[in-house]
Design a protein around this motif. Sequence first.
Motif, PDB file in Angstrom:
ATOM      1  N   LYS A   1       0.692  -1.346   0.032  1.00 48.75           N
ATOM      2  CA  LYS A   1       0.088   0.041  -0.024  1.00 48.75           C
ATOM      3  C   LYS A   1       0.988   1.215  -0.001  1.00 48.75           C
ATOM      4  O   LYS A   1       1.249   1.732   1.102  1.00 48.75           O
TER       5      LYS A   1
ATOM      6  N   ILE B   1      -2.819   4.360  -3.249  1.00 52.56           N
ATOM      7  CA  ILE B   1      -3.804   5.252  -2.534  1.00 52.56           C
ATOM      8  C   ILE B   1      -4.391   6.163  -3.357  1.00 52.56           C
ATOM      9  O   ILE B   1      -5.694   6.507  -3.416  1.00 52.56           O
ATOM     10  N   LYS B   2      -3.419   6.924  -4.282  1.00 50.18           N
ATOM     11  CA  LYS B   2      -3.901   7.943  -5.322  1.00 50.18           C
ATOM     12  C   LYS B   2      -5.015   7.090  -6.341  1.00 50.18           C
ATOM     13  O   LYS B   2      -6.028   7.850  -6.627  1.00 50.18           O
TER      14      LYS B   2
ATOM     15  N   LYS C   1      -6.992   4.629  -5.731  1.00 46.68           N
ATOM     16  CA  LYS C   1      -7.977   4.358  -4.955  1.00 46.68           C
ATOM     17  C   LYS C   1      -9.106   5.643  -4.883  1.00 46.68           C
ATOM     18  O   LYS C   1     -10.169   5.643  -5.237  1.00 46.68           O
ATOM     19  N   GLN C   2      -8.206   6.809  -4.447  1.00 46.76           N
ATOM     20  CA  GLN C   2      -8.963   8.245  -4.465  1.00 46.76           C
ATOM     21  C   GLN C   2      -9.408   8.604  -5.874  1.00 46.76           C
ATOM     22  O   GLN C   2     -10.738   9.320  -5.939  1.00 46.76           O
TER      23      GLN C   2
ATOM     24  N   GLU D   1     -10.029  -1.930  -3.184  1.00 45.31           N
ATOM     25  CA  GLU D   1      -9.533  -2.849  -2.230  1.00 45.31           C
ATOM     26  C   GLU D   1     -10.255  -4.008  -1.799  1.00 45.31           C
ATOM     27  O   GLU D   1     -11.405  -3.729  -1.797  1.00 45.31           O
TER      28      GLU D   1
END
Length: 92
Positions: free
Chosen positions: A45, A50-51, A53-54, A60
């Motif tokens: 991760k 993370i970006k 997913k944003q 996930e």
Amino acid sequence: MMGTQPEIVFIKPKHGRKAPIPQYMRDTKEYFGDYLPEEGLHVQKTLFWIKRKQDDDIEEVIESDNPPLTIDQETTDTAKTKLKKAKEETQE
């Protein structure tokens, strides 16, 4: 002093989306292609994921929902062998 272990998550691209695999993963044995496979992948991760997913490109997935897909040399070799056999059968 002891460092912390990186968090490993199982991710999949959202339906109709393509998430590129970053260059640092392409330079290792973990590389499968230019984009995250539809079957999903275990990854560290990082800020990159993370970006994604944003941006709603990936999701996930709880591992109990799907069998784990790990990337190792054996998996890569098996995929290459299957591809080679398919080519040989086509040529015959």
